[in-house]
Design a protein around this motif. Sequence first.
Motif, PDB file in Angstrom:
ATOM      1  N   GLY A  75      -3.787  -2.751  13.013  1.00 30.23           N
ATOM      2  CA  GLY A  75      -4.055  -3.776  12.214  1.00 30.23           C
ATOM      3  C   GLY A  75      -3.080  -4.455  11.044  1.00 30.23           C
ATOM      4  N   SER A  76      -1.614  -3.894  11.623  1.00 32.21           N
ATOM      5  CA  SER A  76      -0.676  -4.191  10.760  1.00 32.21           C
ATOM      6  C   SER A  76      -0.940  -4.277   9.240  1.00 32.21           C
ATOM      7  CB  SER A  76      -0.236  -5.670  10.907  1.00 32.21           C
ATOM      8  OG  SER A  76       0.875  -6.291  10.563  1.00 32.21           O
ATOM      9  N   ASP A  77      -0.625  -4.751   8.372  1.00 29.65           N
ATOM     10  CA  ASP A  77      -0.444  -4.379   6.643  1.00 29.65           C
ATOM     11  C   ASP A  77      -1.895  -4.950   6.596  1.00 29.65           C
ATOM     12  OD1 ASP A  77       0.494  -4.101   4.126  1.00 29.65           O
ATOM     13  OD2 ASP A  77       0.167  -6.208   3.883  1.00 29.65           O
ATOM     14  N   THR A  78      -2.357  -6.009   7.137  1.00 23.45           N
ATOM     15  CA  THR A  78      -3.781  -6.396   6.918  1.00 23.45           C
ATOM     16  C   THR A  78      -4.605  -5.162   6.999  1.00 23.45           C
ATOM     17  OG1 THR A  78      -3.105  -8.551   7.183  1.00 23.45           O
ATOM     18  CG2 THR A  78      -5.592  -7.985   7.379  1.00 23.45           C
ATOM     19  N   GLY A  79      -4.696  -4.606   8.083  1.00 23.20           N
ATOM     20  CA  GLY A  79      -5.578  -3.391   8.434  1.00 23.20           C
ATOM     21  C   GLY A  79      -5.343  -2.449   7.375  1.00 23.20           C
ATOM     22  N   ALA A  80      -4.123  -2.043   7.088  1.00 22.98           N
ATOM     23  CA  ALA A  80      -3.787  -0.900   5.915  1.00 22.98           C
ATOM     24  C   ALA A  80      -4.666  -1.189   4.539  1.00 22.98           C
ATOM     25  CB  ALA A  80      -2.372  -0.629   6.063  1.00 22.98           C
ATOM     26  N   VAL A 204       1.101   0.655   7.992  1.00 22.68           N
ATOM     27  CA  VAL A 204       1.402   2.068   7.481  1.00 22.68           C
ATOM     28  C   VAL A 204       0.627   2.083   5.975  1.00 22.68           C
ATOM     29  CG1 VAL A 204       3.429   3.654   6.369  1.00 22.68           C
ATOM     30  CG2 VAL A 204       3.854   2.017   8.586  1.00 22.68           C
ATOM     31  N   LEU A 205       0.049   3.154   6.051  1.00 17.10           N
ATOM     32  CA  LEU A 205      -0.851   3.606   4.631  1.00 17.10           C
ATOM     33  C   LEU A 205      -0.477   4.797   4.151  1.00 17.10           C
ATOM     34  CD1 LEU A 205      -3.582   2.940   3.226  1.00 17.10           C
ATOM     35  CD2 LEU A 205      -4.572   4.645   4.613  1.00 17.10           C
ATOM     36  N   ILE A 206       0.114   4.561   2.912  1.00 12.01           N
ATOM     37  CA  ILE A 206       0.580   5.745   1.897  1.00 12.01           C
ATOM     38  C   ILE A 206      -0.252   6.034   0.731  1.00 12.01           C
ATOM     39  CG2 ILE A 206       2.548   6.461   0.692  1.00 12.01           C
ATOM     40  CD1 ILE A 206       4.454   4.665   2.126  1.00 12.01           C
ATOM     41  N   LEU A 207      -0.754   7.267   0.747  1.00 16.09           N
ATOM     42  CA  LEU A 207      -2.007   7.790  -0.128  1.00 16.09           C
ATOM     43  C   LEU A 207      -1.246   8.777  -1.051  1.00 16.09           C
ATOM     44  CD1 LEU A 207      -4.901   8.151   2.229  1.00 16.09           C
ATOM     45  CD2 LEU A 207      -4.125   6.226   1.034  1.00 16.09           C
ATOM     46  N   GLY A 208      -1.414   8.286  -2.425  1.00 17.94           N
ATOM     47  CA  GLY A 208      -1.016   9.574  -3.598  1.00 17.94           C
ATOM     48  C   GLY A 208      -2.200  10.471  -3.760  1.00 17.94           C
TER      49      GLY A 208
END
Length: 376
Positions: A75-80, A204-208
């Motif tokens: 879903g691109s950035d929207t999905g992330a 892309v999803l980046i999680l701390g």
Amino acid sequence: MTDTLPPPAHKPARPFFSSGPCAKPPGWSPDKLNTESLGRSHRSKIGKARLQLCIDLMREVLQVPDTHRIGIVPGSDTGAVEMAMWTMLGARPVTTIAWESFGEGWVTDALKQLKLDPTIIRADYGQLPDLGQVDWSHDVVFTWNGTTSGVRVPNGDWIAADREGLAIADATSAVFAQDIAWDKVDVLTFSWQKVLGGEGAHGVLILGPRAVERMENHTPEWPLPKVFRLVSKGKLAEGVFKGETINTPSMLAVEDAIFALEWGKSLGGLQALRARADANAAALDAIVQERGWLGHLASDPATRSNTSVCLTVEGADEVMIKTMAKLLEEQDAAYDIAGYRDAPPGLRIWCGATVETADIEALGPWLDWAYASARR
């Protein structure tokens, strides 16, 4: 008087100034992509290896700390962004910050879809809200760089180090071009189609660590679609952050992203990519300063984007802007530079690292020509 003005003699060599999908890296061509993974399952050994390589390169070039997980999502950035909002929000009060259309979209998600009654902090196009208003006992959703207004946050100093809530940043037009304070960001999202000049459809999803803790200890009140589910039996689905995507990715898009990342790395990595974007933005600013009819929508240089640069045009309405954009496209001098449909009428010129400074410099006379021609 003739009906048309003579166009300038010299054109930008690569007239790709769209703000998404953005210009491919210089030297790109389809035959330069690795094709070994194409036609193979993304679950195969080669498929997983290429997905993992893409994640590893993103970590290296962006200088993402080992404390943060990186996943490729649909879903691109929207999905992330929506994946983050739908899985993490609801545990505490929420603040949404909007100064352009994409930030306003996250306001709508929180208010009308998740029905969370968020605190909303807004500013008009071209302005940045007073970030000192933010209550960091809340989860906070914001855009790091406002793609449709050309306004960015100047740094991460305004984000509280001792925050109780999560900092959730949509940074799709900021990464690879602006400094990201990783110690101040709990969730960060982007898509390859922006600063890397990659293909669309993947986010892309980046999680701390604090975001992971939230996901493992908070169950949303609403049902989650399968493509949003990142937790299984109370634990983060770690495979997603090792290339085991939730749904089937395009391996062609992955190979395209790998090409762009390796190109960026070959230049010198993040510092070199930022320097290219800064040089492009400076070249465009020089064009603006030389022309009384051009201006910056973002009035404060300290919060002006170096990627999605939005310009005002004296006396222009939507029809005139479309005319200018059409004239430039017909001449193969500049593609896709009309401002975003919800923004004030104006031009938007991408200055990210995949654009060459010489092409920005060559654009000036063409803007003069299009402006004069449209006025006639």
